[in-house]
Design a protein around this motif. Sequence first.
Motif, PDB file in Angstrom:
ATOM      1  N   ILE A 107      99.287-101.537-125.832  1.00 32.21           N
ATOM      2  CA  ILE A 107      99.359-100.326-126.655  1.00 32.21           C
ATOM      3  C   ILE A 107     100.702-100.305-127.383  1.00 32.21           C
ATOM      4  O   ILE A 107     101.729-100.676-126.820  1.00 32.21           O
ATOM      5  N   PRO A 108     100.700 -99.878-128.661  1.00 35.55           N
ATOM      6  CA  PRO A 108     101.960 -99.784-129.395  1.00 35.55           C
ATOM      7  C   PRO A 108     102.668 -98.478-129.083  1.00 35.55           C
ATOM      8  O   PRO A 108     102.072 -97.421-129.088  1.00 35.55           O
ATOM      9  N   ASP A 109     103.956 -98.585-128.784  1.00 35.79           N
ATOM     10  CA  ASP A 109     104.782 -97.410-128.552  1.00 35.79           C
ATOM     11  C   ASP A 109     106.109 -97.699-129.235  1.00 35.79           C
ATOM     12  O   ASP A 109     106.129 -98.340-130.274  1.00 35.79           O
ATOM     13  N   HIS A 110     107.198 -97.234-128.661  1.00 38.33           N
ATOM     14  CA  HIS A 110     108.485 -97.653-129.211  1.00 38.33           C
ATOM     15  C   HIS A 110     108.581 -99.180-129.154  1.00 38.33           C
ATOM     16  O   HIS A 110     109.130 -99.830-130.034  1.00 38.33           O
ATOM     17  N   HIS A 111     108.001 -99.737-128.078  1.00 42.44           N
ATOM     18  CA  HIS A 111     107.777-101.173-127.948  1.00 42.44           C
ATOM     19  C   HIS A 111     106.299-101.353-127.623  1.00 42.44           C
ATOM     20  O   HIS A 111     105.626-100.429-127.205  1.00 42.44           O
ATOM     21  N   TRP A 112     105.800-102.575-127.803  1.00 41.53           N
ATOM     22  CA  TRP A 112     104.454-102.871-127.329  1.00 41.53           C
ATOM     23  C   TRP A 112     104.497-102.946-125.808  1.00 41.53           C
ATOM     24  O   TRP A 112     105.470-103.407-125.204  1.00 41.53           O
ATOM     25  N   CYS A 113     103.401-102.500-125.181  1.00 40.27           N
ATOM     26  CA  CYS A 113     103.375-102.426-123.718  1.00 40.27           C
ATOM     27  C   CYS A 113     101.999-102.830-123.208  1.00 40.27           C
ATOM     28  O   CYS A 113     100.984-102.353-123.713  1.00 40.27           O
ATOM     29  N   ILE A 114     101.974-103.720-122.216  1.00 42.31           N
ATOM     30  CA  ILE A 114     100.731-104.051-121.494  1.00 42.31           C
ATOM     31  C   ILE A 114     100.830-103.354-120.135  1.00 42.31           C
ATOM     32  O   ILE A 114     101.525-103.820-119.228  1.00 42.31           O
TER      33      ILE A 114
END
Length: 297
Positions: free
Chosen positions: A150-157
């Motif tokens: 998911i995209p946030d301030h950084h991409w995160c799995i």
Amino acid sequence: ILSGNPLHCSCENMWIKLWLGEEADTQELRCIEDGGARKPLSRLTLPNCEVPMATLSPPKVTAIEGVNVELFCTTSGMPSPELIWNMELLTNSMIETSGQFSVLRLSNLSSLDHNKKISCTAENIVGGRESSLLLDIRFPPKITKLSDAIPDHHWCIPFSVAANPVPDFKWYLNNEEVTEGEYIMTMIYDITEREYHGCLQLDNPTHLNNGLYSLVVKNEYGRDRKEIIAHFMHKPYDGPSEPSYYDVTSETPTLDPPEDRVAVYVVVGIAAVAFTGFLLMLVILKFGGNSKFGIKA
């Protein structure tokens, strides 16, 4: 405020002394003895009237998931206290009590009971005391969640892992181990009684980071693995095909190729230069004959 009440100096009222503590003196609280005399409640002592004690053994339990465990509780005090076990467990349990001694038998320990509290309490009319412990159940890691990036301030799995003790986290991209650093790292954001919640954080990933991600968690009791496909960016020119700029079926006349255009520009330029030169020659021929220096054209 209890001062002025006709309290009897009995064991049944000893709990008031323990409850008020030093306030019993500030309120000048007194109780009535059998002979009618009044005595400060703070100095009341009676035989065979005391707060009971409870002792739980062993004081600490560290066991592997699936084993059986026995806990022992011993109480003491007068009047004789009631012995009470307090717990909320998913593990099967059985209690055997005889007088002031009791045994709690736990069979096939469940990892879901890790860090759960077990207490043994002794209660009588004077008060109660508790002895307790927290279960430390060791079990292999289990990946309970592995979600899409998911995209946030950084991409995160995002992931969630249940384990005790703390597992080792390793990531693989297309079966090659991911080297973590400043731009790719495992972050743990929350730790509950038995689970670790976090994500593989990627800072500005490109098409080179696309692929099959595998999370492998391992501790001394076992390991677990799960996979997820992550896509962050198209490869260069890997999107929809470019539209056709030259439609051979169109009635619009085709444009000259770039090479023909250059040739046309060169020819036009040469003609312009020649025409300019011709005009200059006409000016010289016209005005050259009237020169004050007498030069004939």
